[in-house]
Design a protein around this motif. Structure first.
Motif, PDB file in Angstrom:
ATOM      1  N   VAL A 267       0.605  -1.473  -0.031  1.00 37.20           N
ATOM      2  CA  VAL A 267       0.023  -0.178   0.038  1.00 37.20           C
ATOM      3  C   VAL A 267       0.779   1.311   0.162  1.00 37.20           C
ATOM      4  CG1 VAL A 267      -1.762  -1.136   1.094  1.00 37.20           C
ATOM      5  CG2 VAL A 267      -0.160  -0.001   2.700  1.00 37.20           C
ATOM      6  N   ASP A 268       2.011   1.013   0.052  1.00 35.59           N
ATOM      7  CA  ASP A 268       3.035   2.261   0.120  1.00 35.59           C
ATOM      8  C   ASP A 268       3.694   2.528  -1.112  1.00 35.59           C
ATOM      9  OD1 ASP A 268       4.881   4.105   0.607  1.00 35.59           O
ATOM     10  OD2 ASP A 268       5.120   3.642   2.649  1.00 35.59           O
ATOM     11  N   PRO A 269       3.450   3.430  -1.893  1.00 28.19           N
ATOM     12  CA  PRO A 269       3.987   3.575  -3.357  1.00 28.19           C
ATOM     13  C   PRO A 269       5.382   3.881  -3.238  1.00 28.19           C
ATOM     14  CG  PRO A 269       2.744   5.628  -2.446  1.00 28.19           C
ATOM     15  CD  PRO A 269       2.573   4.619  -1.666  1.00 28.19           C
ATOM     16  N   ARG A 270       6.029   4.078  -2.087  1.00 25.93           N
ATOM     17  CA  ARG A 270       7.584   4.321  -1.878  1.00 25.93           C
ATOM     18  C   ARG A 270       8.272   3.040  -1.606  1.00 25.93           C
ATOM     19  NH1 ARG A 270       8.208   7.440   3.590  1.00 25.93           N
ATOM     20  NH2 ARG A 270       6.795   5.780   3.940  1.00 25.93           N
ATOM     21  N   ALA A 271       7.572   1.930  -1.544  1.00 25.84           N
ATOM     22  CA  ALA A 271       8.171   0.508  -1.303  1.00 25.84           C
ATOM     23  C   ALA A 271       8.848   0.138  -2.513  1.00 25.84           C
ATOM     24  CB  ALA A 271       7.165  -0.425  -0.798  1.00 25.84           C
ATOM     25  N   ASN A 272       9.950  -0.598  -2.327  1.00 28.33           N
ATOM     26  CA  ASN A 272      10.415  -1.364  -3.484  1.00 28.33           C
ATOM     27  C   ASN A 272      10.695  -2.797  -3.003  1.00 28.33           C
ATOM     28  OD1 ASN A 272      12.953  -1.991  -1.949  1.00 28.33           O
ATOM     29  ND2 ASN A 272      13.769   0.209  -2.791  1.00 28.33           N
ATOM     30  N   LEU A 273      11.335  -3.572  -3.807  1.00 27.26           N
ATOM     31  CA  LEU A 273      11.384  -5.005  -3.778  1.00 27.26           C
ATOM     32  C   LEU A 273      12.276  -5.469  -2.587  1.00 27.26           C
ATOM     33  CD1 LEU A 273      11.383  -5.988  -7.588  1.00 27.26           C
ATOM     34  CD2 LEU A 273       9.507  -5.988  -5.953  1.00 27.26           C
ATOM     35  N   TYR A 274      13.079  -4.642  -2.190  1.00 24.50           N
ATOM     36  CA  TYR A 274      13.701  -5.010  -0.975  1.00 24.50           C
ATOM     37  C   TYR A 274      13.075  -5.350   0.334  1.00 24.50           C
ATOM     38  CZ  TYR A 274      18.661  -3.981  -2.892  1.00 24.50           C
ATOM     39  OH  TYR A 274      19.679  -4.128  -3.341  1.00 24.50           O
ATOM     40  N   LEU A 275      11.998  -4.571   0.214  1.00 18.85           N
ATOM     41  CA  LEU A 275      11.165  -4.870   1.141  1.00 18.85           C
ATOM     42  C   LEU A 275      10.448  -6.096   1.201  1.00 18.85           C
ATOM     43  CD1 LEU A 275       9.222  -1.149   1.388  1.00 18.85           C
ATOM     44  CD2 LEU A 275      11.319  -1.908   2.377  1.00 18.85           C
ATOM     45  N   ARG A 276      10.131  -6.558   0.111  1.00 20.53           N
ATOM     46  CA  ARG A 276       9.623  -8.048  -0.214  1.00 20.53           C
ATOM     47  C   ARG A 276      10.645  -8.970   0.203  1.00 20.53           C
ATOM     48  NH1 ARG A 276       4.967 -10.508   0.601  1.00 20.53           N
ATOM     49  NH2 ARG A 276       4.301 -11.433  -1.089  1.00 20.53           N
ATOM     50  N   TYR A 277      12.132  -8.944   0.007  1.00 20.15           N
ATOM     51  CA  TYR A 277      12.827  -9.666   0.311  1.00 20.15           C
ATOM     52  C   TYR A 277      13.203  -9.820   1.758  1.00 20.15           C
ATOM     53  CZ  TYR A 277      17.639 -11.846   0.152  1.00 20.15           C
ATOM     54  OH  TYR A 277      18.620 -12.691   0.523  1.00 20.15           O
ATOM     55  N   ILE A 278      12.718  -8.562   2.376  1.00 22.10           N
ATOM     56  CA  ILE A 278      12.874  -8.819   4.016  1.00 22.10           C
ATOM     57  C   ILE A 278      11.862  -9.553   4.596  1.00 22.10           C
ATOM     58  CG2 ILE A 278      12.762  -7.117   5.985  1.00 22.10           C
ATOM     59  CD1 ILE A 278      14.563  -5.079   4.434  1.00 22.10           C
ATOM     60  N   ASP A 279      10.814  -9.345   4.127  1.00 22.70           N
ATOM     61  CA  ASP A 279       9.323  -9.977   4.290  1.00 22.70           C
ATOM     62  C   ASP A 279       9.771 -11.603   4.272  1.00 22.70           C
ATOM     63  OD1 ASP A 279       6.947 -10.611   5.151  1.00 22.70           O
ATOM     64  OD2 ASP A 279       6.250 -10.844   3.048  1.00 22.70           O
ATOM     65  N   TYR A 280      10.419 -11.836   3.247  1.00 24.13           N
ATOM     66  CA  TYR A 280      10.396 -13.339   2.976  1.00 24.13           C
ATOM     67  C   TYR A 280      11.447 -14.010   4.066  1.00 24.13           C
ATOM     68  CZ  TYR A 280       8.116 -14.941  -1.366  1.00 24.13           C
ATOM     69  OH  TYR A 280       7.216 -15.317  -2.147  1.00 24.13           O
ATOM     70  N   VAL A 281      12.576 -13.072   4.438  1.00 27.61           N
ATOM     71  CA  VAL A 281      13.233 -13.621   5.629  1.00 27.61           C
ATOM     72  C   VAL A 281      12.437 -13.722   6.676  1.00 27.61           C
ATOM     73  CG1 VAL A 281      15.427 -12.655   7.082  1.00 27.61           C
ATOM     74  CG2 VAL A 281      15.464 -12.291   4.696  1.00 27.61           C
ATOM     75  N   ARG A 282      11.608 -12.740   7.082  1.00 24.42           N
ATOM     76  CA  ARG A 282      10.852 -12.938   8.165  1.00 24.42           C
ATOM     77  C   ARG A 282       9.866 -14.036   8.249  1.00 24.42           C
ATOM     78  NH1 ARG A 282       6.014 -11.586  10.391  1.00 24.42           N
ATOM     79  NH2 ARG A 282       5.284 -11.109   8.426  1.00 24.42           N
ATOM     80  N   ARG A 283       9.356 -14.415   7.227  1.00 25.39           N
ATOM     81  CA  ARG A 283       8.509 -15.340   7.060  1.00 25.39           C
ATOM     82  C   ARG A 283       9.176 -16.955   6.866  1.00 25.39           C
ATOM     83  NH1 ARG A 283       4.082 -12.887   4.230  1.00 25.39           N
ATOM     84  NH2 ARG A 283       2.738 -15.206   4.209  1.00 25.39           N
ATOM     85  N   THR A 284      10.280 -16.850   6.255  1.00 27.56           N
ATOM     86  CA  THR A 284      10.992 -18.186   5.946  1.00 27.56           C
ATOM     87  C   THR A 284      11.862 -18.574   7.187  1.00 27.56           C
ATOM     88  OG1 THR A 284      12.644 -17.608   4.502  1.00 27.56           O
ATOM     89  CG2 THR A 284      10.495 -18.199   3.501  1.00 27.56           C
ATOM     90  N   LYS A 285      12.454 -17.629   7.856  1.00 28.67           N
ATOM     91  CA  LYS A 285      13.357 -18.027   9.004  1.00 28.67           C
ATOM     92  C   LYS A 285      14.524 -18.672   8.559  1.00 28.67           C
ATOM     93  CE  LYS A 285       9.874 -17.521  12.704  1.00 28.67           C
ATOM     94  NZ  LYS A 285       8.724 -16.949  11.528  1.00 28.67           N
TER      95      LYS A 285
END
Length: 494
Positions: free
Chosen positions: A130-148
């Motif tokens: 929902v944040d137009p400033r976001a980029n794909l690094y944020l998604r990478y970090i989310d995958y870190v958080r989720r896949t541990k």
């Protein structure tokens, strides 16, 4: 019940191989390096359909047809949730499916992220939607958080160190610290690690603190003097590196001159058969498909590098290669032949003008008078039209005794940045030569035609560089396993 990190460590302690999830995987440069080191390539997320197909063809070619189709499916990471990925591939819960997370997120909007945004996405995994400033690094970090994962590898261009006044990779390291990881990053040129290419990239390594291991980077195996242009780029990238704002930065180890010299272009591609169809007038414009075998030349004097590219375990090639194809550039053959090694576009343009003027003089002596329109047409056929000052680095002729310059994704549009050093052939490099310079073995398959294959190669992390990093990660995981065993024995003894 032991937590996820403990269960993963226990699994490896039992002798199981570590499993890799490759994000922004492309055709699989990182995956190939980890595969050679002994890791299992569990899954990949890649948006480009042909690159995703290449990845599956090389790493999942022996699985059942229906499973192969799922593995080869192109996926958009912005809409692909980790648990959806593992469910579709039959890998179980996403937090137990992988041990190592690797990838090189594309570099959009660096300057608009910042520490606050990175922390926000670490806490709220859907904020990037929902944040137009976001980029794909944020998604990478989310995958870190989720896949541990136990270990993390991230790769990117040097600009990440100083993009719009941000040291983005330092901010990522700080965010990973908040997720329980010890992260460090450095700049590495692949020429120092056996790749026949001057290629500066930033690599971040991180281990979960439960492993109790320090982050180390591979030691150089080769020596080279970096071309002058790299010094300027590095100076800009390092502007924000200091002891206070970049405490996770590790200075690059460039080795010493007593190491073996860096692998040269001639050592990398000199054994591949000459290409002469364009000189014979038999090469036509259009898509190049990889359907014809080009047999190897005499193998009696192969360089160690060329031998390794033919015999890479699991990707051996015995008879020859199928993708040794080039673009049709009839205007430029004579220019390529006349250029000196290391010449760039200004020299190439001056060479073309000289050839044009010589041709006009030759026709004049023959008694042929050209009209103004005829002169313009002849010049158009002989002299490239690009302004000399606008594209100084657009063209470049390889030096046979040095590594190549950096291969970029733009090579998918044209190959003028890598003109073959052999003047007799008068051409740009082939798909297979680009793959060799990027350290892809000859048995590695690229799906699609010539242009998409060039793009996949230019986008990739050199597999040899990936293997050097993978080997360090594997040694670290083994050290963590020994530590885990010692702790278990201590508990049992008590």
């Amino acid at each position: 019940m032991p937590d996820v990190i403990s269960r993963k460590l226990d699994r490896l302690t039992q002798g199981e191989r570590p499993r890799v999830l490759d994000l922004f995987a492309g055709c699989g440069g990182l995956s190939l390096g980890f595969h050679r080191a002994g890791f299992v390539i569990g899954a990949a997320v890649e948006l480009d359909p042909l690159a995703a197909a290449s990845h599956a063809q090389n790493f999942h070619r022996d699985i059942e047809p229906e499973a192969f189709v799922r593995a080869a499916r192109a996926r958009d990471i912005t809409v692909t949730e980790p648990d959806e990925l593992t469910d579709e591939l039959g890998l179980g819960p996403c937090d137990t499916a992988f041990d190592v997370l690797v990838g090189g997120p594309p570099c959009q909007a660096y300057a608009r992220v910042g520490r606050a945004k990175l922390r926000e996405v670490a806490e709220h995994p859907e904020a990037f939607k929902v944040d137009p400033r976001a980029n794909l690094y944020l998604r990478y970090i989310d995958y870190v958080r989720r896949t541990k994962p136990l270990a993390i590898l991230m790769e990117n261009v040097p600009d990440i160190l100083n993009f719009g006044g941000h040291n983005v990779v330092q901010e990522i390291a700080e965010t990973l610290s908040g997720l329980g990881y010890e992260a460090r990053y450095t700049l590495i040129n692949s020429a120092f690690h056996g790749v026949p290419q001057f290629r500066d990239r930033v690599f971040l390594l991180a281990y979960h603190r439960r492993l109790g291991q320090r982050v180390r980077f591979p030691k150089p195996t080769h020596w080279a003097d970096l071309p002058s242009g790299y010094a300027g780029t590095r100076a800009v990238a390092f502007k924000l590196i200091d002891m206070f704002s970049a405490d996770a930065f590790v200075p690059e180890d460039v080795g010493t001159p007593d190491l073996p010299q860096a692998v040269s272009a001639s050592e990398a591609i000199g054994d591949l058969p000459p290409i002469t169809l364009h000189l014979e007038g038999k090469l036509r414009r259009g898509a190049r498909r990889f359907t014809e075998l080009q047999p190897y030349s005499d193998a009696s004097d192969l360089s160690p590098y060329a031998r390794s590219m033919r015999s890479w375990p699991g990707f051996e090639s015995i008879e020859g290669v199928y993708d040794h194809v080039i673009r049709c550039l009839p205007r430029d053959t004579m220019i390529f032949r006349a250029m000196k090694h290391g010449d760039e576009y200004p020299a190439a343009h001056a060479t073309a003008v000289r050839l044009f003027e010589a041709e006009v003089e030759r026709r004049r002596r023959r008694g042929e008078l050209l009209s103004a329109r005829g002169l313009d047409e002849l010049k158009r056929r002989m002299v490239p039209p690009y302004p000399v000052g606008t594209f100084p680095n657009r063209w470049w002729k390889l030096r046979p005794d040095q590594p190549s310059r950096t291969l970029m994704a733009h090579i998918g549009k044209d190959t003028y940045s890598h003109i073959h050093y052999d003047s007799d052939q008068g051409r740009t490099i082939s798909v297979r030569e680009a793959a060799r310079l990027q350290s892809f073995p000859d048995g590695f398959v690229f799906c699609g035609t010539m242009n998409p294959a060039f793009r996949q190669i230019g986008n990739a992390v050199p597999p040899l560089m990936a293997n050097r990093l993978a080997s360090v990660i594997l040694r670290t995981l083994k050290a963590a396993i020994r530590r885990n065993v010692a702790e278990q024995m201590k508990v049992a003894a008590e």
